[in-house]
Write a protein that holds these residues in place. Structure first.
Motif, PDB file in Angstrom:
ATOM      1  N   ALA A 175      -5.809  10.658  -3.569  1.00 39.78           N
ATOM      2  CA  ALA A 175      -5.628  11.686  -2.542  1.00 39.78           C
ATOM      3  C   ALA A 175      -6.979  12.096  -1.952  1.00 39.78           C
ATOM      4  O   ALA A 175      -7.111  12.305  -0.736  1.00 39.78           O
ATOM      5  N   ALA A 176      -7.991  12.212  -2.815  1.00 41.87           N
ATOM      6  CA  ALA A 176      -9.318  12.604  -2.345  1.00 41.87           C
ATOM      7  C   ALA A 176      -9.905  11.530  -1.427  1.00 41.87           C
ATOM      8  O   ALA A 176     -10.540  11.839  -0.405  1.00 41.87           O
ATOM      9  N   LYS A 177      -9.696  10.256  -1.769  1.00 42.58           N
ATOM     10  CA  LYS A 177     -10.194   9.177  -0.912  1.00 42.58           C
ATOM     11  C   LYS A 177      -9.480   9.186   0.441  1.00 42.58           C
ATOM     12  O   LYS A 177     -10.102   8.955   1.484  1.00 42.58           O
TER      13      LYS A 177
ATOM     14  N   TYR B 116      -3.892   9.910  -9.364  1.00 38.50           N
ATOM     15  CA  TYR B 116      -3.310  10.380  -8.098  1.00 38.50           C
ATOM     16  C   TYR B 116      -4.302  11.264  -7.336  1.00 38.50           C
ATOM     17  O   TYR B 116      -4.441  11.157  -6.111  1.00 38.50           O
ATOM     18  N   ALA B 117      -4.969  12.139  -8.066  1.00 37.27           N
ATOM     19  CA  ALA B 117      -5.934  13.035  -7.426  1.00 37.27           C
ATOM     20  C   ALA B 117      -7.074  12.256  -6.792  1.00 37.27           C
ATOM     21  O   ALA B 117      -7.554  12.597  -5.696  1.00 37.27           O
TER      22      ALA B 117
ATOM     23  N   ARG C  66       0.835  -1.197   0.000  1.00 37.87           N
ATOM     24  CA  ARG C  66       0.000   0.000   0.000  1.00 37.87           C
ATOM     25  C   ARG C  66       0.872   1.249   0.000  1.00 37.87           C
ATOM     26  O   ARG C  66       1.472   1.600   1.016  1.00 37.87           O
ATOM     27  N   GLY C  67       0.925   1.893  -1.124  1.00 36.90           N
ATOM     28  CA  GLY C  67       1.651   3.154  -1.211  1.00 36.90           C
ATOM     29  C   GLY C  67       0.805   4.297  -0.666  1.00 36.90           C
ATOM     30  O   GLY C  67      -0.184   4.082   0.034  1.00 36.90           O
ATOM     31  N   PHE C  68       1.180   5.517  -1.030  1.00 29.94           N
ATOM     32  CA  PHE C  68       0.449   6.673  -0.500  1.00 29.94           C
ATOM     33  C   PHE C  68       0.663   7.862  -1.436  1.00 29.94           C
ATOM     34  O   PHE C  68       1.762   8.088  -1.948  1.00 29.94           O
ATOM     35  N   VAL C  69      -0.410   8.620  -1.659  1.00 25.30           N
ATOM     36  CA  VAL C  69      -0.349   9.856  -2.441  1.00 25.30           C
ATOM     37  C   VAL C  69      -0.567  11.025  -1.494  1.00 25.30           C
ATOM     38  O   VAL C  69      -1.546  11.019  -0.727  1.00 25.30           O
ATOM     39  N   GLU C  70       0.329  11.983  -1.515  1.00 27.39           N
ATOM     40  CA  GLU C  70       0.164  13.121  -0.608  1.00 27.39           C
ATOM     41  C   GLU C  70      -1.139  13.858  -0.910  1.00 27.39           C
ATOM     42  O   GLU C  70      -1.349  14.306  -2.043  1.00 27.39           O
ATOM     43  N   PRO C  71      -2.012  13.998   0.083  1.00 27.12           N
ATOM     44  CA  PRO C  71      -3.276  14.711  -0.159  1.00 27.12           C
ATOM     45  C   PRO C  71      -3.060  16.223  -0.180  1.00 27.12           C
ATOM     46  O   PRO C  71      -2.844  16.849   0.853  1.00 27.12           O
TER      47      PRO C  71
ATOM     48  N   PHE D 263      -3.200  21.491  -5.108  1.00 26.49           N
ATOM     49  CA  PHE D 263      -2.056  21.166  -5.960  1.00 26.49           C
ATOM     50  C   PHE D 263      -2.481  20.265  -7.115  1.00 26.49           C
ATOM     51  O   PHE D 263      -2.142  20.512  -8.275  1.00 26.49           O
ATOM     52  N   TRP D 264      -3.214  19.200  -6.813  1.00 24.71           N
ATOM     53  CA  TRP D 264      -3.613  18.277  -7.886  1.00 24.71           C
ATOM     54  C   TRP D 264      -4.518  18.965  -8.895  1.00 24.71           C
ATOM     55  O   TRP D 264      -4.394  18.739 -10.116  1.00 24.71           O
TER      56      TRP D 264
END
Length: 769
Positions: A641-643, A637-638, A587-592, A596-597
């Motif tokens: 991040a939203a989730k 990615y967006a 499980r990776g991670f996207v900076e919320p 920016f997105w």
């Protein structure tokens, strides 16, 4: 100065793409509601696997920092990526760029059977901005080689030819002015033709380039003077001597002196040409064609005809008149000029000086005529009428000339700008960041508050509303070398606030007029302070400094890509089924960062609209072109991040795509190009400000990238994730040492040990080495 938008159709195509989770961001980000099982090295089950994979031996201080702040920057040299050779070298794994190569390697093998606990990718703004930066510069370089340099050569040759043709039948003052203009145009023509070619071109003929990807040293000063000899027949001995001096100074790229070809407009020598600017930098240092284009465009962007002098106004009108004449294809020469301005303007912005369209429209309006004749250029009545109304022309907004005059201490910058109305063929471009630095620096001119002659790039995000950058700016001014008193710091910040207010008043569309402006807008969305509901690492005390490093690292790449055009401020995957049961999905991670997105998607929209409007690289707009692929990836990615922000579950399919989706494709050069290992390095440098008072230039640079470790715990899954991040430096160097190139900087930044300046004071809280 042109006020036209480079993208008149942009408003029709720039509406944000409908992306899952971005609707809230478009109207303001939703309230953060991420829940975390507070992660630590102890409860992150994959921590040992990650550290073993990266071959990182954390010190006690680093362990404490990571546990306390939930993130850690580790120098590349202290990881597996710092090893040379073999399958651990990112140059071998990704032949285009080390920072993206490192990121791609973290995801592991594409097969589900080969995924491992350490394949937990962290996607932060750094790597995405860097991918866009590499693409931006590669596209610009390709267009310069394949279209812009050849077009500029033909254009300058044709314009010079028209001037010499008219000189044959002209007499008196007009003949003299035509010779001057022809000589001034001969300089960029020599620069453009003094390159590696299969055969020496005839005068005004387009060079036929050889293997332009192989570095060469064809552009020597001796070769330039030989080329000049072929073109020298029309000129008097005095003019030829001035041409030779000009070329020698350009190739030497040293010192600041009045230009011999433009001295007649300024007999007292109060305006000096900065010949150090002719040192090819960035991607322009690669081969003689790019170096020739760099020098020629720098000459045409910085050398101008001062409209406040009769001779300068005459020559500007002559050039304007010649541009309206037809070339060999029957089209006005202005058509080629417009193509060059439109394409470069799309990337870097519109000029900060009076250009052809502005001067022509102004002259026709004042004179009440439908066209200009060359005779008008030396008609005293015409010159007098135009001179009396020069105040109607817009003033430049950025001071980029070196002035030497005893009256300067009694003169304001605004007054100097009013006196520096120049006509330039391809004037360097206005950018909001250069305007910020111009407003917040001063040489020896008169100011209402104390301003430094040497700024910091911190001024840019601070004026764009970043509170942390504002705090760091105050500390910078009060620190060594500046020594502002508390009252002087307060007064300066008041001027910065006024500057910020001016920026806030810009129409929203002004940020979409060029890729450079849109890029700057993206950086302005990166916030530094976060409270409850955000990931723990984003709430930590050192995170604001990390965010500043992201902003300034990307800003460095922006200035590097546009070093030729931007006006510099002066002070004074597989589809097959595998047998077996795949391991659990890492499980990776996207900076919320919702704003920016959203801004990144809009930046991609600007790029796609411009490519379509100007008919640039049509394959890039196809479904599987790089822009299309990157746009889909940003949308993905967006959505993740939203989730995360809404504390919603993320599917295994989404986590697997996050693991396997690489970014290295964004750095692939155009055409059949084989890069040397030095060109794969991410480190680079760009000079952004010249302090003529102290004789120094301000540099922004990125060194060997960091590996960024981030502890996250959403979905009740504490884990250690891995990304890549910028390693930013800011420093000043004497101009007398010559402008710093990527090659020289990398020689220091990648040495063992690195020979680099100390990290700036505002990054002190990030240092655990």
């Amino acid at each position: 100065m042109s006020h036209r938008s480079p993208l008149p159709l942009l408003a029709l195509v720039l509406s944000l793409v409908a992306l899952p989770g971005l609707a809230a961001a478009q109207g303001g980000p939703a309230k953060p509601a991420m829940e975390e099982t507070l992660p630590s090295l102890e409860n992150a089950r994959n921590a040992q696997a990650v550290l073993s994979f990266l071959k990182i031996n954390l010190t006690p201080d680093q362990k404490r920092f990571l546990d306390a702040n939930k993130f850690l920057l580790v120098p590349k040299r202290d990881t597996r990526f710092g090893q040379d050779g073999g399958d651990t070298d990112p140059y071998c794994l990704n032949g285009y760029d080390e920072m993206l190569g490192m990121f791609d390697v973290v995801g592991g093998d594409g097969s589900p059977l080969e995924r491992k606990p350490e394949n937990t990718k962290f996607v932060g703004p750094d790597v995405v901005l860097h991918a866009m930066g590499k693409y931006f510069e590669n596209v610009l370089e390709y267009l310069e080689k394949k279209e812009l340099a050849p077009l500029l050569t033909r254009f300058v040759a044709a314009l010079r030819d028209r001037a010499l043709t008219h000189r044959k039948t002209a007499s008196g003052a007009l003949a003299d002015h035509l010779e001057t203009v022809a000589a001034q145009l001969t300089v960029p023509l020599v620069l453009l033709e003094n390159v590696k070619a299969k055969a020496p071109p005839k005068p005004g003929e387009m060079p036929v380039y050889g293997d332009e990807e192989v570095p060469d040293k064809a552009d020597t000063p001796t070769a330039a003077l030989k080329r000049l000899a072929v073109l020298s027949k029309p000129f008097s001995p005095q003019t030829l001597a001035a041409l030779q001096t000009e070329l020698r100074r350009i190739y030497a790229a040293e010192g600041m002196e009045p230009s011999p070809l433009f001295r007649s407009y300024d007999p007292e020598g109060t305006i000096k040409a900065d010949y150090t600017q002719y040192k090819p930098r960035g991607h322009y240092a690669k081969n003689s064609q790019l170096r020739g284009y760099f020098r020629a465009m720098m000459f045409l962007g910085r050398m101008g005809w001062p409209l406040g002098t009769p001779a300068g106004l005459s020559d500007a009108l002559i050039v304007t008149g010649l541009l309206a004449e037809p070339g060999k294809d029957g089209k006005p020469l202005s058509a080629s000029w417009k193509r060059l301005m439109d394409v470069t303007g799309f990337f870097a912005g519109m000029p900060d000086d009076t250009d052809y369209e502005t001067l022509r429209a102004f002259a026709l309006k004042v004179l009440g005529q439908k066209k200009l004749s060359l005779a008008d250029a030396v008609n005293p009545d015409v010159l007098g009428r135009l001179a009396g109304r020069l105040g109607e022309l817009p003033e430049p907004r950025i001071l980029s000339d070196i002035l030497v005059d005893p009256s300067i201490p009694k003169t304001t910058k605004e007054a100097m700008l009013a006196q520096l109305k120049n006509f330039r063929l391809f004037g360097q471009r206005f950018s909001p960041d250069a305007w910020i630095l111009s407003r917040l620096t001063a040489g020896q001119e008169q100011t209402d508050v104390r301003l430094p002659s040497m700024p910091s790039a911190l001024f840019v995000p601070a004026a764009l509303g970043n509170a942390t950058a504002r705090e760091f700016t105050a500390a910078f001014l009060a620190g060594p070398g500046q020594d502002f008193s508390p009252d002087e710091v307060t007064a300066f910040l008041g001027r910065m606030d006024a500057t910020a207010k001016g920026l806030a008043g810009l129409p929203e569309k002004s940020w979409d007029e060029s890729l450079a402006a849109a890029w700057l807008h993206v950086l302005s969305t990166l916030k530094t302070r976060h409270g409850p509901g955000w990931p723990a690492y984003m709430q930590s005390p050192p995170f604001p400094a990390k965010r500043i490093e992201t902003i300034l690292g990307s800003y460095t790449e922006l200035k590097h890509a546009t070093v030729l055009y931007a006006k510099q401020n002066y002070a004074e995957c597989g589809d097959g089924e595998d047998e077996g049961t795949p391991p659990p999905v890492p499980r990776g991670f996207v900076e919320p960062a919702p704003d920016f997105w959203a801004a990144m998607v809009k930046l991609l929209g600007t790029a796609k609209a411009g490519f379509a409007h100007y008919k640039l690289l049509p394959d890039e707009l196809e479904e599987y072109g790089r822009l299309g692929r990157f746009n889909d990836l940003l949308a993905f990615y967006a959505s993740l991040a939203a989730k995360e922000m809404a504390n919603q579950p993320i599917s295994e399919k989404e986590y697997e795509r996050l693991r396997t989706q690489d970014l290295g494709f964004m750095a692939a050069p155009f055409g059949s190009v084989v890069l040397c290992s030095d060109q794969c390095k991410s480190g680079l440098t760009a000079d952004i400000h010249t302090d003529a008072v102290t004789g120094q230039a301000l540099y922004e640079a990125t060194g060997m990238p960091y590996v960024m470790l981030v502890l996250v715990g959403n979905e009740h899954s504490p884990r250690l994730t891995v990304g890549t991040a910028y390693n930013h430096y800011e420093f000043a160097r004497p101009i007398s040492e010559g402008r710093l190139t990527d090659e020289a900087w990398r020689g220091d930044a990648y040495a063992k040990p690195p020979r680099v300046p100390a990290k700036n004071a505002w990054y002190k809280g990030l240092d655990t080495q």
